[in-house]
Scaffold this motif. Structure first.
Motif, PDB file in Angstrom:
ATOM      1  N   SER A   1      -8.266   0.592   1.257  1.00 12.45           N
ATOM      2  CA  SER A   1      -7.193  -0.291   1.727  1.00 12.45           C
ATOM      3  C   SER A   1      -7.388  -0.619   3.205  1.00 12.45           C
ATOM      4  N   ARG A   2      -7.708   0.413   3.982  1.00 11.16           N
ATOM      5  CA  ARG A   2      -7.913   0.215   5.423  1.00 11.16           C
ATOM      6  C   ARG A   2      -9.096  -0.720   5.676  1.00 11.16           C
TER       7      ARG A   2
ATOM      8  N   LEU B   1      -6.527   9.431  -3.966  1.00  8.93           N
ATOM      9  CA  LEU B   1      -5.609   8.881  -2.960  1.00  8.93           C
ATOM     10  C   LEU B   1      -6.345   8.618  -1.645  1.00  8.93           C
ATOM     11  N   GLU B   2      -7.198   9.564  -1.270  1.00  6.21           N
ATOM     12  CA  GLU B   2      -7.985   9.365  -0.044  1.00  6.21           C
ATOM     13  C   GLU B   2      -8.839   8.099  -0.168  1.00  6.21           C
TER      14      GLU B   2
ATOM     15  N   ILE C   1      -8.167  -4.319   4.676  1.00  5.58           N
ATOM     16  CA  ILE C   1      -7.302  -4.964   5.677  1.00  5.58           C
ATOM     17  C   ILE C   1      -8.120  -5.379   6.897  1.00  5.58           C
TER      18      ILE C   1
ATOM     19  N   LEU D   1      -5.954  14.004  -5.315  1.00  3.38           N
ATOM     20  CA  LEU D   1      -6.006  14.008  -3.843  1.00  3.38           C
ATOM     21  C   LEU D   1      -7.099  13.085  -3.340  1.00  3.38           C
ATOM     22  N   TRP D   2      -8.256  13.201  -3.965  1.00  2.00           N
ATOM     23  CA  TRP D   2      -9.406  12.430  -3.454  1.00  2.00           C
ATOM     24  C   TRP D   2      -9.345  10.983  -3.929  1.00  2.00           C
TER      25      TRP D   2
ATOM     26  N   LEU E   1      -6.801   4.932   0.128  1.00  2.00           N
ATOM     27  CA  LEU E   1      -6.418   4.647   1.513  1.00  2.00           C
ATOM     28  C   LEU E   1      -7.601   4.108   2.316  1.00  2.00           C
ATOM     29  N   THR E   2      -8.765   4.712   2.129  1.00  3.52           N
ATOM     30  CA  THR E   2      -9.955   4.263   2.866  1.00  3.52           C
ATOM     31  C   THR E   2     -10.287   2.811   2.509  1.00  3.52           C
TER      32      THR E   2
ATOM     33  N   VAL F   1       0.930   4.316  -2.592  1.00  4.28           N
ATOM     34  CA  VAL F   1       0.652   5.684  -2.113  1.00  4.28           C
ATOM     35  C   VAL F   1       1.753   6.627  -2.585  1.00  4.28           C
TER      36      VAL F   1
ATOM     37  N   ILE G   1       0.840  -1.206   0.000  1.00  2.00           N
ATOM     38  CA  ILE G   1       0.000   0.000   0.000  1.00  2.00           C
ATOM     39  C   ILE G   1       0.873   1.253   0.000  1.00  2.00           C
TER      40      ILE G   1
END
Lengths: 121, 121
Positions: free
Chosen positions: B71-72, B64-65, B75, B61-62, B68-69, B48, B44
């Motif tokens: 991915s979290r 990427l946000e 997981i 930007l969004w 990440l969301t 990133v 990840i």
């Protein structure tokens, strides 16, 4: 049809939400608004790049996610392009150093009055 | 007290949730789980960094946000360290190439049976 006299209680200065924006003023406002927003995006992107470069796993990932979420929400709250609130928006952007009053050159004194008021709060 | 005879319908193989994990097996499992998780975080983070380097404003930007969301959340769903489901978790991680069966060397055949089953789905 009669020419009504001005009522005695009418104030000289219109409320912020009642200001009339000329076509030229709208152009100036739109340009300044977009300039500030672009600059805001650029600031966020610089911070994101720095955070991504030196990410410490795993918390650095979720710190970055949180930073982006808060940035997006903050922009949504701050950048409100309704003419009824735009002088307040510009005032805040000047206060934050995101715009200078020069960027708004060409707006009428009726708008600048409110903009300066919010800039100095 | 009587010694009940084994009922005829009892299966030889216990259900996945009923497997007994020895202390040694728990150590092996914990190490492999953490190794897979660290490797997932690293994957990840690499993505990133790439996204951050070539960010296109403002959508980058969004994006990427959102990455990440997701991915979290992914997981959180995948890495479930309850022994009752751990063979399934390991099977999926092998299927995804995140672990090899060698990383689980020392686990009993009773666990490996389920792990291989999920790995091959």
């Amino acid at each position: 049809m009669t020419n009504s006299p001005q009522p005695a209680f009418q104030t000289e200065r219109p409320q912020m939400r009642d200001l009339h924006w000329s076509r030229k003023e709208k152009e100036i406002a739109h340009k300044a608004f977009q300039q500030a927003l672009d600059s805001e995006f650029e600031t966020i992107a610089q911070k994101v790049k720095k955070m991504a470069e030196k990410i410490e796993l795993p918390d650095g990932l979720w710190d970055l996610e949180e930073f982006l979420t808060k940035s997006r929400q903050g922009i949504g709250r701050k950048y409100d392009y309704r003419y009824s609130v735009l002088p307040m928006v510009f005032g805040i952007l000047i206060r934050e150093g995101r715009l200078r009053e020069d960027d708004l050159q060409g707006l009428g004194e009726d708008k600048l009055h409110y903009i300066r008021g919010y800039a100095q709060r």
